[in-house]
Design an enzyme around this catalytic site. Sequence first.
Site, PDB file in Angstrom:
ATOM      1  N   ASP A  12       0.875  -1.173   0.000  1.00 47.41           N
ATOM      2  CA  ASP A  12       0.000   0.000   0.000  1.00 47.41           C
ATOM      3  C   ASP A  12       0.911   1.221   0.000  1.00 47.41           C
ATOM      4  O   ASP A  12       1.658   1.446   0.960  1.00 47.41           O
ATOM      5  CB  ASP A  12      -0.892   0.017   1.245  1.00 47.41           C
ATOM      6  CG  ASP A  12      -1.974  -1.042   1.187  1.00 47.41           C
ATOM      7  OD1 ASP A  12      -2.340  -1.453   0.076  1.00 47.41           O
ATOM      8  OD2 ASP A  12      -2.452  -1.464   2.252  1.00 47.41           O
ATOM      9  N   ASP A 131     -13.538  -4.527  -1.863  1.00 45.95           N
ATOM     10  CA  ASP A 131     -13.414  -4.356  -0.414  1.00 45.95           C
ATOM     11  C   ASP A 131     -14.785  -4.629   0.193  1.00 45.95           C
ATOM     12  O   ASP A 131     -15.751  -3.907  -0.088  1.00 45.95           O
ATOM     13  CB  ASP A 131     -12.953  -2.940  -0.075  1.00 45.95           C
ATOM     14  CG  ASP A 131     -11.564  -2.639  -0.625  1.00 45.95           C
ATOM     15  OD1 ASP A 131     -10.774  -3.583  -0.792  1.00 45.95           O
ATOM     16  OD2 ASP A 131     -11.275  -1.453  -0.909  1.00 45.95           O
TER      17      ASP A 131
END
Length: 271
Positions: A12, A131
């Site tokens: 990330d 997600d």
Amino acid sequence: MPLTKRIIPCLDVTNNRVVKGTKFIDIKDAGDAIELARFYDENGADELVFLDITASSDKRKILIELVEKTGEQIFIPFTVGGGLRTVQDIKEILRAGADKVSVNTSAVQNSELITEGAKIFGSQCIVTAIDAKRVYVESPEEAQQNVVIKVDDKYCWWEVYINGGRTPTGKDAILWGEEATNLGSGEILLTSMDCDGTKNGYDLELTRAFSEGLDVPIIASGGAGSPQHIIDVFKLGKADAALAASIFHYNEYPIEVVKHECNKVGIPMRL
């Protein structure tokens, strides 16, 4: 011969730094992106995933430069996502050296992006990232438009979130996965928001629902805290690949150790 399962570290990235949070919040620094990418390439990762979690247009140039520099340093496939809104964005990232792109928010808001991307670049290049967060209900009838599953004597469905986990959409994750696959997505990157960063294990029910219901590879994400968790997501969750961050970034369990543990219980691995 069974297909080998893949171990995929996730980076990330924001401002060229790798960061890690818990349940999409409490973000902390985890190191230099290119150094970590090179380290994973040399230490047995099967692929890499880069996600620009700021996903804003002013970061686009930085991301492209990062992709180019990373591509020069590593030899394993890598997927790049974050803020890719158009076919032109996808083209630029692939041209910069990525092997695949991950689309999330933009695909939910404009599903034609998946279709167009798959048509131009091939389904194998288009990964739909989902997600998902559990929503508990009293009975299946309470959520008639959704895929409700009984887990530990409770009923739940999974809601899709966008904008880095900040915005609920009301969409059912399993139905969206089916739609994305029908539109041309060649792979699903499935993250449990409930388990993300907790190191308590993957959401096995969520992963298994996707793996059993879809004909494309499922990359499980969110919750890895030990080699056993990765074994479980392969054996019980039926995932094709396991994505992890914390246990690799802070060197709690080297990739080589995880792969040998998986291999010992009969999970096919590239050693």
